[in-house]
Design an enzyme around this catalytic site. Structure first.
Site, mmCIF file in Angstrom:
data_model
loop_
_atom_site.group_PDB
_atom_site.id
_atom_site.type_symbol
_atom_site.label_atom_id
_atom_site.label_comp_id
_atom_site.label_asym_id
_atom_site.label_seq_id
_atom_site.Cartn_x
_atom_site.Cartn_y
_atom_site.Cartn_z
ATOM 1 N N CYS B 350 0.825 -1.207 0.000
ATOM 2 C CA CYS B 350 0.000 0.000 0.000
ATOM 3 C C CYS B 350 0.854 1.250 0.000
ATOM 4 C CB CYS B 350 -0.911 -0.004 1.221
ATOM 5 S SG CYS B 350 -1.970 -1.438 1.293
ATOM 6 N N GLU B 352 4.089 1.239 2.025
ATOM 7 C CA GLU B 352 5.264 0.935 2.818
ATOM 8 C C GLU B 352 6.556 1.317 2.096
ATOM 9 O OE1 GLU B 352 2.467 -0.742 2.170
ATOM 10 O OE2 GLU B 352 2.492 -2.674 3.191
#
Lengths: 300, 706
Positions: B350, B352
């Site tokens: 997502c 990171e």
């Protein structure tokens, strides 16, 4: 110096250039039938009541010093006539059915709230907008607020219906960067009928601002059945072309959001048309106005 | 984008999760032939056999070969596949929490040297490690699997030729595809098309091994030299590059494949180029949930790029997510990476942050922070179940100051963090690294070949990292502010009375709940409560940064939740912010839905108060605006200004949904009419109608501004 307002809204993107904080003054000399802010008409604080939210708990009845709220017959009766807007009932209402509309605010408080968003004004070319209601119905407060904001380096817009004393407007000139001046109806009789006031003074003030070097955006509410007609757009074009202060024309298509608010105030809405006027529907008129005036025309 | 539109029609809506995979048949075939070989050699042959033998399917309207189509099937599993599972499962595989996926390969190096170049480096490393049997064995495994990749590409070249012959109408495009594949079987790519083709087939190779959420990383950087050469030679226009990219990206489907564009170069200068725009537009044109686009924005990023980003967001896609480059680089710099490497970060999954091809795959978990308020108010005992979950931190009647309460809360947090980390260590260390080597992945990570070591055994330049996603910043801040206000300041209730209200889930205590709801809430530019959000980030960073991963890497703080704020909310009793038992926690790092009553500028001012340079993993702040904010040039300019201020004040990430409430409500009621409606959920985008009613409700409740 204090003023009566009914809202301060941040991140306003329709009330002038950039990101703005708008202070909504309470009280207005006009009674436009289509008004979408009927809570701004009267200056004193008052109570908005949403019957569908009421849970009939009776908390308001217990709090009201005048006994104006009554729970009887499985309903909630509210006698507005004696209400002085103390707001205790709204404070006690757990369901959000009662809402106090209107509060006094000092210049310093309003300014410091506006200054919280100073970063956004500089990034977007925004600032503070005085709106309402009618800011010029509280001329001393309007002047003090505009002046202190101007001195703090904040861009100031004044949104006005123009129904005010010329001297008051004149005093505003040095501290208002842009006037958002309403232009509703050119015909005097129609103006009286739909707004409850004569427009001679308004038109005089508009001309005066232009002569004095005021920078003006003409704000034109377009209401089906009232002024959505060729003659009116021609009048708008004339008013804009004959005034060297007018830099832009905004067309504001009618929307019916005032109806619900009028009902919550226990009033009969002046205008019961519930259909939104489509933005796109005004595009031909906007085009025509651009052609007639050479000015930028936006549909808000 | 005519080609893309034709491809879309041919492929149809693509869900990569919907159909099972035949991969184990091929893996088992590889294992079967090498049963007596060392584990790592057998693994290499398993992958190589998968690459060699699996069916290569080419769409006739495609420009870039490589899809999952050939490896997927419909219907029941065959006996052969069931037998294959038994052998493959016995070898086992790493999983998300044992560093298996959510990774970004070092495409920059790979595209410069091609498969042949990698094999040459392996050969060279053999000389360095002569006499070291274990190292040589690992190098052998790497070569086996790279030769497998070579045959994978060759297989696609043949499939493209076959398709070209079978479809005269598409002969020209399919021949070009076949030639591009054929060239990169062993040699380094020469053109943009060849480079993209090689990257995409490598991505597909990772995908068919069963890995998901494999990021592509900084596509606009490592493909740019190829684009620049082609453009200068007049061989390629920006539009053609965009269409090639789109044909690759469309086949991502609904996998979560992160792509980063923009940002700065390793030397700190602006990295934006024409390819950044082409990638942005390609992703926008695909209009599917999968390519998870992240736009790295810094102070020097061109305004028109930000505008283009907003336009793509405004189509309703919800991406790109906007990332603050300055904050991310500062956050990563705390972990001792060379500054050039920190600046070259990308995102996986997502949001990171990961150093592309320089460290092992990502792991993370969710930490239910608000639960610990409940425990501090109830001597460590869960209010919902009566089961002890934390230490006895004393009777709340004894907490005579706010600091007393905070001390108890902190003690609960420390215990909770220990338990969280222990569970992670136990899982993360559950595989024997020697038996779970990944020779294929190691070929794409600096400096596994040089060190002749597996990516998870010290081959990578930097150690593994872990993200502790601390959920509930607003639920916690609002709860602490309510306690300060009503218990310690106005003294409207005692702490033990508050605990009684929460245990009863406010049953019979509605007036108390009314007071709690009226207390200051995060997201309104109110210092009274915002200071607790600042405290939250500092405290959680202090607590988690004391831990290290098994190989000495950092434990990053994350401020994200995906949708676990909903499921974890079900485990939390009523909280002092007025939230009822089992209701959702706040979403990621956003204010509690419905509580941000002062508009977007106040949200920006509140959410930029915490120090996000303490949040190395990343943050998610969700915002939602009416579509008109993106389509009207003037309004879009105002939104851009808002984002600039958000970033200038130190906000880390903002992702924006452009959907009206009315549309969403209608979509909830008539899902049949909204099959293609994509919304951004938290760190990813998804088809709205595929979300549970709870998640749909949560998205609806997040205040729609303007």
């Amino acid at each position: 110096m204090r003023g009566m307002i009914f809202n301060i809204q941040r991140f306003c993107v329709q009330d002038g250039p950039g990101i703005r904080t708008t202070v909504f003054f309470k009280g207005c000399p006009l009674r436009c039938a289509w008004c979408h802010n009927p809570e701004s008409h009267r200056q004193p604080a008052e109570i908005l009541f949403s019957e569908e939210k009421c849970v009939l708990c009776g908390a308001c009845a217990a709090m009201c010093p005048k006994g104006l709220h009554r729970m009887d017959g499985g309903g909630h009766a509210f006698d507005r006539a004696g209400c002085d807007g103390c707001g205790r009932c709204a404070g006690a209402c757990p369901a959000g059915a009662l809402e106090l509309c209107g509060r006094w605010i000092g210049v310093d408080e309003a300014l410091s709230l506006a200054l919280r968003d100073a970063d956004f004004y500089s990034a977007s070319g925004g600032g503070l907008t005085l709106s309402g209601g009618e800011p010029m119905a509280q001329p001393e407060f309007a002047l003090a607020l505009a002046k202190s904001a101007h001195e703090a380096g904040v861009h100031v817009c004044l949104e006005t219906c123009g129904f005010c004393a010329q001297e008051d407007l004149e005093r505003m000139l040095p501290c208002v960067d842009l006037f958002l001046f309403d232009f509703k109806l050119a015909d005097a009789e129609a103006h009286r009928r739909w707004t409850g006031a004569d427009n001679a003074r308004i038109l005089k003030n508009l001309a005066f601002l232009g002569e004095q070097g005021g920078r003006i955006v003409l704000r034109c509410p377009i209401i089906p059945g009232v002024n959505l007609e060729k003659a009116h757009f021609e009048a708008v074009a004339r008013a804009a072309s004959s005034n060297r202060g007018v830099l832009q024309i905004d067309l504001e298509p009618y929307h019916p959001l005032g109806i619900d608010k009028a009902q919550r105030l226990g009033r009969r809405p002046g205008f019961c048309d519930t259909a939104f006027l489509d933005r796109e529907a005004l595009e031909p008129q906007a085009q025509r106005l651009r052609a007639l005036t050479g000015l930028p025309v936006t549909i808000v | 984008m005519e080609q893309l539109e034709r491809l879309k029609r041919e492929v149809g809506p693509l869900s990569v999760w919907a159909r099972p995979s035949l991969k184990d048949i091929y893996l088992a075939r590889g294992y079967e032939a090498h049963l007596d070989d060392p584990n790592v050699i057998a693994r290499a042959w398993a992958d190589a056999t998968l690459f060699t033998d699996s069916e290569k399917y080419v769409y006739e309207n495609d420009l870039v070969a490589g899809s999952l189509t050939g490896i997927q099937f419909d219907g029941p599993e065959s006996e052969e596949l069931i037998q294959a599972h038994r052998l493959v499962d016995s070898y086992g595989t790493r999983q998300f929490l044992t560093n298996n996926d959510h990774w970004a390969p070092d495409y920059a190096t790979f595209l410069n040297e091609g498969v042949g170049g990698v094999i040459a480096r392996i050969e060279k490393s053999r000389e360095v490690h002569a006499g070291d049997a274990e190292a040589l064995e690992f190098l052998d495994a790497m070569e086996i699997v790279m030769r497998g990749l070579s045959r994978f590409i060759e297989g696609y070249a043949r499939a493209a030729w076959r398709k070209a012959e079978a479809c005269p109408a598409h002969r020209r495009t399919l021949s070009a595809m076949a030639e591009a594949c054929a060239h990169v079987v062993s040699d380094a790519p020469r053109t943009f098309r060849e480079a993209l083709q090689l990257m995409w087939l490598t991505h597909m190779a990772f995908r068919i091994t069963g890995r998901y959420a494999m990021a592509l990383g900084r596509v606009d950087q490592f493909l740019y030299p190829f684009y620049e050469r082609d453009a200068a030679a007049g061989r390629l226009t920006e539009g053609e590059a965009c269409e090639l990219l789109a044909c690759a990206f469309y086949k991502v489907g609904d996998d979560i494949v992160n792509i980063a564009v923009g940002g700065v170069k390793p030397d700190g200068s602006d990295a934006l180029n024409r390819l950044s725009y082409a990638v942005l537009h390609a992703v926008g044109a695909c209009n599917i949930p999968g390519p998870n686009l992240s736009a790295r924005i810094h102070a020097g990023t061109a305004e028109d790029f930000l505008d283009e980003c907003l336009k793509v967001i405004g189509t309703g896609l919800g991406y790109p997510a906007l990332m603050n480059d300055e904050v991310n680089v500062a956050a990563l710099s705390r972990y001792g990476y060379a500054i050039e490497d920190a600046r070259d970060y990308c995102m996986v999954g997502c949001i990171e942050n990961l150093l592309q091809g320089r460290q092992p795959p990502w792991t993370d978990g969710r930490f239910n922070t608000p639960k610990h308020i409940e425990l501090a108010l109830n001597r460590g005992v869960c209010m919902l179940t009566g089961v002890r979950q934390g230490p006895d931190t004393g009777d709340p009647t004894a907490f005579s100051t706010m600091d007393d309460f905070l001390a108890a809360f902190e003690a609960q947090l420390r215990h909770g963090a220990s338990k969280y980390m222990r569970r992670f260590y136990n899982l993360n260390e559950s595989v024997n690294p020697k038996s779970y080597r990944s020779p294929f992945m190691s070929c794409f990570c600096r400096d596994c070949i040089g060190r002749a070591k597996d990516i998870n055994e010290g081959g990578a330049l930097y150690p593994s990292v872990h993200g502790a996603c601390c959920m509930g910043i607003a639920t916690v801040a609002d709860s602490l502010a309510a306690i300060e206000k009503l218990v310690y300041e106005t003294k409207r209730m005692t702490l033990s009375h508050l605990a009684e209200c929460l245990k009863a889930d406010f049953e019979g205590y509605e007036p108390e709940r009314h007071l709690l709801l009226a207390a200051p809430k995060y997201g309104n530019d109110d210092e009274y409560v915002d200071k607790y959000a600042v405290w939250f980030v500092e405290k959680m960073h202090e607590i988690f940064s004391r831990y290290r991963t098994r190989d000495g890497g950092g434990v990053y703080l994350a401020m994200a939740a995906n949708t676990q704020n909903i499921s974890d909310g079900r485990m939390v009793a009523a909280t002092p912010d007025g939230r009822r038992a089992r209701e959702a926690l706040n979403d990621a790092a956003s204010p509690m839905h419905g509580c941000d009553k002062n508009g977007p500028t106040a949200v920006v001012l509140s959410t930029t108060k915490p120090d996000y340079s303490l949040v190395a993993c990343g943050t998610v702040v969700n915002q939602k605006y009416s579509p008109v904010m993106f389509t009207d040039d003037q309004l879009c300019g105002k939104l851009r200004a808002l984002i600039r201020v958000y970033f200038a004040r130190g906000g880390q990430e903002m992702q924006i949904n452009a959907v009206s409430r009315a549309v969403l409500m209608d979509a909830s009621e008539h899902p049949e009419n909204y099959g293609g409606l994509v919304v951004r959920v938290s760190g990813f985008s998804a088809f709205y109608t595929s979300l549970s009613k709870d998640v749909q409700r949560d998205i609806l409740q997040r205040t729609e501004h303007s």
